[in-house]
Design a protein around this motif. Structure first.
Motif, PDB file in Angstrom:
ATOM      1  N   ASP A 102      -6.402   1.787  -4.644  1.00 10.12           N
ATOM      2  CA  ASP A 102      -6.991   2.323  -3.565  1.00 10.12           C
ATOM      3  C   ASP A 102      -8.397   2.790  -3.753  1.00 10.12           C
ATOM      4  OD1 ASP A 102      -6.011   4.132  -5.647  1.00 10.12           O
ATOM      5  OD2 ASP A 102      -5.833   5.870  -4.454  1.00 10.12           O
ATOM      6  N   SER A 103      -8.952   2.315  -4.968  1.00 16.27           N
ATOM      7  CA  SER A 103     -10.299   2.801  -5.336  1.00 16.27           C
ATOM      8  C   SER A 103     -11.069   1.424  -5.106  1.00 16.27           C
ATOM      9  CB  SER A 103     -10.536   3.123  -6.566  1.00 16.27           C
ATOM     10  OG  SER A 103     -10.374   2.243  -7.563  1.00 16.27           O
ATOM     11  N   LYS A 155      -1.314   3.133  -5.694  1.00 12.03           N
ATOM     12  CA  LYS A 155      -1.880   4.265  -6.251  1.00 12.03           C
ATOM     13  C   LYS A 155      -2.266   4.359  -7.839  1.00 12.03           C
ATOM     14  CE  LYS A 155      -3.587   8.861  -5.113  1.00 12.03           C
ATOM     15  NZ  LYS A 155      -4.401   8.868  -4.141  1.00 12.03           N
ATOM     16  N   LYS A 174       0.929  -1.099   0.085  1.00 12.88           N
ATOM     17  CA  LYS A 174      -0.020  -0.082  -0.105  1.00 12.88           C
ATOM     18  C   LYS A 174       0.815   1.594   0.051  1.00 12.88           C
ATOM     19  CE  LYS A 174      -3.993  -2.320   2.205  1.00 12.88           C
ATOM     20  NZ  LYS A 174      -4.775  -2.388   3.334  1.00 12.88           N
TER      21      LYS A 174
END
Length: 189
Positions: free
Chosen positions: A155-156, A150, A144
C-alpha cells in the motif's frame, strides 16, 4: 504452475519471464499470429500504461530487460496513437509474496527498493535526448483486500509514484486463448 511444494520455488522469476513475454506479445508485429493472444496481451500492456485502448493504438518495438540494475522488468516501447508516436518506458517490480524492503542506493545508503529503482530508472532517462513517458508499476499476486497486502507494505507503493496492479486485476481482462503458456499463467495459476 502450483504443485505440492511448500515453497514458492522462485515464483517471482517465473513472473519476470512470463510478464516479459506477455508484454512483447503485445507488439504489433504479433498481430497476425494468434489474434486472441495478441488482443489479451495488448489489454494487459494498456492497463499497465493506464491507456484507454482502442483500434487506433498500436504498440511497437517492445523491448524488455529482466533484472537490469536489479529492476525486475525494464520495458521500452513506442505507443502509436493515430500515427503519433510516443516513447514509453516502464519500470516493473513484481511480488509474489515478499515484502517491500530496503536496498542499497548508489550513495551507499539503504532506502526502500521502489525509491532506489525509480532513481536509477529516472537517471537513465534524464540522460536521454528524446522525450520518454515513464511509468512505474508494482504487480503483486496478493489482492488488495488481503491483510498480507498491507503487511507486505504494498500500500506504500503509491507514495513512491507506482501504480499497483494485482495479478487478479490484470487477468480479469483476459480469457483462454491460443497459447498454453498464456493460459497456464494468466488463467490457471
Amino acid at each position: 504452475m502450483n504443485d505440492e511444494s511448500g515453497l514458492d520455488g522462485s515464483a517471482e522469476t517465473v513472473m519476470d519471464y512470463v510478464i516479459s513475454w506477455t508484454l512483447r506479445r503485445a507488439d504489433v508485429i504479433c498481430a497476425d499470429d494468434k489474434p486472441k493472444l495478441y488482443s489479451y496481451c495488448r489489454k494487459i500492456l494498456a492497463a499497465i500504461l493506464s491507456i484507454d485502448l482502442n483500434d487506433s493504438i498500436t504498440f511497437e518495438d517492445v523491448k524488455v530487460w529482466k533484472q537490469d540494475q536489479r529492476i525486475d522488468l525494464w520495458v521500452e516501447l513506442v505507443v502509436n496513437k493515430d500515427k503519433q508516436k510516443e516513447q514509453h518506458a516502464i519500470l516493473i517490480e513484481n511480488k509474489y509474496y515478499s515484502q517491500l524492503h530496503n536496498t542499497k542506493d548508489t550513495d551507499g545508503e539503504y532506502r526502500n527498493q521502489l525509491s532506489v529503482y525509480k532513481n536509477k530508472f529516472d537517471e537513465h532517462y534524464r540522460k536521454q535526448t528524446n522525450q520518454w513517458y515513464k511509468h512505474y508499476a508494482l504487480i503483486t499476486c496478493i489482492n488488495k483486500d488481503d491483510p498480507n497486502f498491507k503487511k507486505a507494505k504494498y500500500d506504500s507503493a503509491e507514495d513512491y509514484g507506482y501504480n499497483v496492479f494485482t495479478y487478479e486485476e490484470l487477468k480479469s481482462k483476459v480469457e483462454e486463448c491460443e497459447s498454453d503458456i498464456f493460459n497456464e499463467f494468466w488463467i490457471n495459476w
